[in-house]
Design an enzyme around this catalytic site. Structure first.
Site, PDB file in Angstrom:
ATOM      1  N   ASP A  42       0.851  -1.181   0.000  1.00  0.00           N
ATOM      2  CA  ASP A  42       0.000   0.000   0.000  1.00  0.00           C
ATOM      3  C   ASP A  42       0.891   1.236   0.000  1.00  0.00           C
ATOM      4  O   ASP A  42       1.923   1.262   0.680  1.00  0.00           O
ATOM      5  CB  ASP A  42      -0.883  -0.023   1.260  1.00  0.00           C
ATOM      6  CG  ASP A  42      -2.076   0.887   1.141  1.00  0.00           C
ATOM      7  OD1 ASP A  42      -2.989   0.540   0.385  1.00  0.00           O
ATOM      8  OD2 ASP A  42      -2.093   1.928   1.804  1.00  0.00           O
ATOM      9  N   ASN A  53      -2.571  12.864  -2.720  1.00  0.00           N
ATOM     10  CA  ASN A  53      -3.587  13.325  -3.667  1.00  0.00           C
ATOM     11  C   ASN A  53      -4.176  14.670  -3.254  1.00  0.00           C
ATOM     12  O   ASN A  53      -4.419  15.545  -4.098  1.00  0.00           O
ATOM     13  CB  ASN A  53      -4.708  12.287  -3.791  1.00  0.00           C
ATOM     14  CG  ASN A  53      -4.345  11.137  -4.711  1.00  0.00           C
ATOM     15  OD1 ASN A  53      -3.479  11.278  -5.583  1.00  0.00           O
ATOM     16  ND2 ASN A  53      -4.992  10.008  -4.526  1.00  0.00           N
ATOM     17  N   ASP A  57      -1.988   9.478  -9.933  1.00  0.00           N
ATOM     18  CA  ASP A  57      -1.994   8.444 -10.968  1.00  0.00           C
ATOM     19  C   ASP A  57      -0.575   8.182 -11.470  1.00  0.00           C
ATOM     20  O   ASP A  57      -0.199   7.039 -11.737  1.00  0.00           O
ATOM     21  CB  ASP A  57      -2.876   8.870 -12.140  1.00  0.00           C
ATOM     22  CG  ASP A  57      -4.360   8.831 -11.796  1.00  0.00           C
ATOM     23  OD1 ASP A  57      -4.722   8.262 -10.749  1.00  0.00           O
ATOM     24  OD2 ASP A  57      -5.159   9.366 -12.595  1.00  0.00           O
ATOM     25  N   GLU A  90      -4.775   2.329  -4.235  1.00  0.00           N
ATOM     26  CA  GLU A  90      -3.308   2.407  -4.157  1.00  0.00           C
ATOM     27  C   GLU A  90      -2.694   1.095  -3.679  1.00  0.00           C
ATOM     28  O   GLU A  90      -1.546   1.068  -3.235  1.00  0.00           O
ATOM     29  CB  GLU A  90      -2.890   3.551  -3.231  1.00  0.00           C
ATOM     30  CG  GLU A  90      -3.196   3.338  -1.766  1.00  0.00           C
ATOM     31  CD  GLU A  90      -4.568   3.840  -1.346  1.00  0.00           C
ATOM     32  OE1 GLU A  90      -4.714   4.196  -0.159  1.00  0.00           O
ATOM     33  OE2 GLU A  90      -5.481   3.881  -2.190  1.00  0.00           O
TER      34      GLU A  90
END
Length: 309
Positions: free
Chosen positions: A178, A186, A195, A222
């Site tokens: 992760d 983000n 991304d 993620e």
């Protein structure tokens, strides 16, 4: 002779006929467009269909040991071969013979004596359809953002590798990883930048796929997985730490991470010796628990669990 690296391999066609002149004629006809393998009876055809997984089967109807109708029925009742398209090539030219063949699942029915150019064109058309089907199947197994395997492909691979390891008595290892504090990334830099991080990590993971059974996949959001058949706990944990280190070494700035100035990942893993053909759901759950332990201990680390024999 093998094709040069980088070229698409020729499709494989299995020709099944108990008359050698017929086999020779079809080989001569198709050898420039296909890799042709041969079977001279029904039982041999079934063995080679299982072993070679051809793209197309050209099947005679009248054979000594078992008829082509019996062969196609066996093929269509087996999950390993039911998807292989079959074209009958037969001297039986009555409408009811053709109807029976098509009812049994054949994609085409060609009567003898045949015109060589027509056979060649029909084979080409069916192989083109097979190629398009394979492309669509492959696309359905790819994550559109990262262009690595998706969750569906992982589930399929897990089932296959679980059974294979159960048969061989080998260990199976799984790492779940992760991105640390990805929401904060983000929120600060935007989803487009996020991304890009996921694509960078996916590219890094593919570099660690060093054996045919290894699989890197995006599991969701993620979260990524790395499946390692026939790898014991010690080797798998070492590899997981190499992956962790390689991601950190990318030096992708993460301005809001309390762990590091760069993007990092946490990994949890599990190794088990599969004992039967059914995937134990605890396998994934234990790896996931290890991942949460890695997060609880401060992130940017590997925690590995192992189920002993």
């Amino acid at each position: 002779m093998d094709k040069p690296a980088g070229l698409t391999p020729l499709p494989t066609v299995l020709v099944v006929d108990d008359e050698k002149p017929n086999r020779d004629l079809l080989v001569e006809l198709l050898k420039h467009d296909c890799r042709v393998i041969l079977a001279k009876n029904g039982s041999q055809a079934l063995d080679r269909a299982h072993e070679m997984q051809p793209d197309l089967i050209l099947l005679d109807v009248l054979m000594a040991d078992m008829s082509g109708y019996q062969v196609i029925q066996t093929l269509k009742h087996d999950d390993a071969t039911r998807h292989i398209p079959v074209i009958f090539i037969s001297a039986l030219d009555a409408p009811e013979d053709e109807e029976r063949g098509l009812d049994l699942g054949a994609v085409d029915y060609i009567t003898k004596p045949f015109h060589p150019s027509i056979v060649r064109k029909r084979v080409r058309n069916h192989l083109q359809s097979v190629h398009h089907r394979h492309l669509l199947e492959n696309l359905a197994m790819i994550d559109s953002l990262t262009e690595i395997a998706n969750r569906r492909r992982y589930n399929e691979a897990l089932e296959n590798e679980w059974r294979r390891c159960a048969r061989s008595g080998s260990p199976l290892s799984l790492a779940i990883m992760d991105v640390d504090h990805f929401k904060a990334y983000n929120d600060r830099l935007g989803h487009a930048a996020g991304d890009g991080i996921l694509r960078n990590i996916a590219t890094t993971l593919t570099g660690f796929m060093r054996r045919p059974g290894d699989l890197a996949a995006r599991y969701g959001g993620e979260e990524f997985i790395f499946l390692m058949p026939q790898v014991d706990a010690e080797a798998a944990a070492l590899l997981a730490n190499e992956i962790r280190s390689a991601v950190e070494a990318l030096r992708l700035p993460h301005p809001d991470s309390p762990v590091s100035p760069y993007v990092t990942i946490s990994l949890g893993g599990m190794t088990t010796p599969p004992t039967d053909g059914h995937v134990d759901p605890e396998f994934f759950l234990n790896a996931d628990t290890a991942l949460y332990t890695a997060k609880a201990k401060g992130r940017n680390r590997v925690v590995w669990h192992r189920l002993a024999n």
